[in-house]
Design an enzyme around this catalytic site. Structure first.
Site, short mmCIF file in Angstrom:
data_model
loop_
_atom_site.label_atom_id
_atom_site.label_comp_id
_atom_site.label_asym_id
_atom_site.label_seq_id
_atom_site.Cartn_x
_atom_site.Cartn_y
_atom_site.Cartn_z
N HIS A 352 0.81 -1.22 0.00
CA HIS A 352 0.00 0.00 0.00
C HIS A 352 0.84 1.27 0.00
CE1 HIS A 352 -3.33 -2.71 1.07
NE2 HIS A 352 -4.12 -1.72 0.66
N GLY A 353 2.03 1.21 0.55
CA GLY A 353 2.83 2.43 0.58
C GLY A 353 4.20 2.18 1.17
#
Length: 490
Positions: A352-353
């Site tokens: 996700h990041g």
């Protein structure tokens, strides 16, 4: 070119009639491919080369994997060989099979290196450099960061195209013959930048034929796009206003107010991403294609595992099939199972990041899934649905704190405020609080099935009156300015 911008509406209004006017499959697919690359180039034309690179590499890698698989000889012999010849034949066949496996692995490795290499460089290079900087400086080594722009959608189309080569390698999917079909599968604009992550076995068969026109399906797709826009603009963006205020300075607000802000973010990310998924599914439906469902009221889940069967379902299935199960799944005892759950969810958080807050979020959900499995292995007792639902919702909401916070310090500040529960509620935009109320009411209706008591006709969403009200609401109550979709940053 976000789905809620006028540029996209003009683009889509031009593409849809042109696509339906093309009744020859290859012409239609070529048109949609050009439209998809135009859509992607509108973000940054430089990244079209990366998209094309993944497409070309995986197209040829899959074909070479299949070709290597087809080199295995037949073990039969009509002339009835003697024992010595039969043994020699089996030995040769075994050698050829080993060579075939090695060739297949080399082509799969090429696909993995190229795709994960692109993803790793653009998304994680600076993260790993920054994380290793104290060690590097201690060794007398200097390391600078690069000005890297994250290509929009790279996380999604990388997973999507990898699933294709892995399925071909596993022998569960035959490689596509026409490069235009495969290029369209990778770049198809409704799901290109934020999913759903559509498997090749789900979309490629549809691209191999011209879809049949259905007015009911077309209008249903339009309504689904409209509902998705309403979720994004009327609910997610309004709740985002509340969440942004709290997460920007949590030390300024009381515990109750911080809880409201965290709840607002839980609603924002759900309606934002579910709204995008609805618009993507609806857009594909208007063009005659079917996408898998991506959300199914996840906040009604009664366990962490059930939550992940309802939230971002296409990603959950991808992580299960291409990461958790290959790691061993639950086949090698409880300790290995917990390890595999933790690895899968930690890497899912990192997907996700590129930040430790996302890693913490993944670890948190890995611990929740492991705890659930541990409990189920030791007792047949199951908590009542209400208790299980409340505990699961608490786990999910607490997990959203590091997911949204800019760093770990802000996360700790929010947690300190949340569990101190200082009294008082600060003022927030009334439309933001109303949006939170809408989320609670919607989920309460689905939980109690009270919607059935309303006795709405099955096609109520398709009525012109409902459409008019929804469009008018979007026109009147949309926040000023364009708010990008949350998952565009991933």
């Amino acid at each position: 070119m976000g789905f809620t911008r006028i540029e996209f509406l003009i683009f889509f209004a031009a593409v849809v009639p042109l696509a339906w006017a093309c009744r020859e499959r290859r012409t239609r697919n070529s048109l949609l491919l050009l439209a998809s690359y135009y859509f992607y180039a509108h973000w940054d034309i430089r990244f079209c080369g990366l998209l094309a690179l993944s497409t070309v590499v995986d197209y040829f890698a899959a074909r070479r994997i299949a070709a290597a698989s087809g080199q295995a000889p037949s073990n039969g012999n009509a002339s009835g060989p003697d024992a010595a010849n039969l043994a020699a034949s089996k030995h040769d066949a075994s050698n050829r099979d080993l060579a075939s496996r090695a060739a297949r692995k080399r082509w799969l490795l090429l696909s993995l290196v190229v795709n994960l290499g692109v993803l790793g460089f653009f998304k994680y290079f600076n993260f790993f450099i920054d994380s290793a900087r104290p060690l590097l400086e201690g060794l007398g080594l200097g390391a600078g960061t690069l000005e890297i722009i994250l290509p929009v959608g790279v996380s999604f189309y990388t997973f999507q195209t990898l699933s294709y080569t892995i399925d071909v390698y596993r022998g569960v999917l035959r490689p596509v013959r026409h490069p235009i079909d495969f290029a369209l599968y990778v770049a198809f604009f409704p799901q290109l930048v934020a999913g759903p992550i559509v498997r090749a076995r789900e979309l490629l068969p549809q691209l191999s034929e011209t879809p049949a026109w259905s007015g009911r399906r077309f209008y249903g797709g339009f309504q689904q796009m409209l509902r998705g826009a309403a979720k994004k603009v009327l609910l997610a963006d309004r709740m985002g206003e509340v969440a942004d205020v709290v997460f920007a300075g949590p030390e300024l607000y009381s515990g109750v107010t911080v809880w409201i802000g965290v709840l607002a973010y839980a609603g924002q990310i759900y309606y934002d991403f579910a709204g995008y998924s609805d618009m993507a599914i609806g857009a594909a439906k208007m063009l005659g294609y079917r996408f898998p469902v991506n959300f199914r009221h996840p906040y009604l889940a009664t366990s962490p595992a059930a939550f992940w069967r309802r939230w971002h379902m296409t990603l959950s299935r991808w992580l299960r099939d291409y990461l958790y199960i290959p790691l061993g799944g639950s086949r090698h005892g409880p300790v290995a199972t917990y390890r595999n759950l933790m690895l899968t969810m930690t890497l899912g958080g990192l997907w996700h990041g590129a930040a430790w807050t996302f890693v913490l979020w993944g670890v948190w959900h890995g611990l929740a899934l492991s705890a659930e499995r541990w409990w189920r292995a030791r007792t047949p007792l199951r908590p009542p649905a209400a208790i299980g639902g409340a505990l699961t919702l608490a786990v999910v909401i607490v997990g959203w704190v590091p997911f949204r916070a800019v760093d770990l310090d802000v996360s700790l500040t929010i947690f300190a405020r949340m569990f101190r529960l200082a009294p008082g509620i600060d003022w927030f935009p009334p439309l933001g609080l109303a949006a939170i109320g809408c989320m609670v009411v919607e989920h309460a209706l689905w939980r109690t099935r009270a919607r059935r008591a309303m006795r709405l006709p099955p096609d109520a969403w398709y009525s012109p009156i409902a459409t008019t009200v929804l469009v008018w609401s979007l026109w009147l109550y949309a926040p000023r300015g364009f708010q990008p979709f949350v998952y565009f940053q991933f």
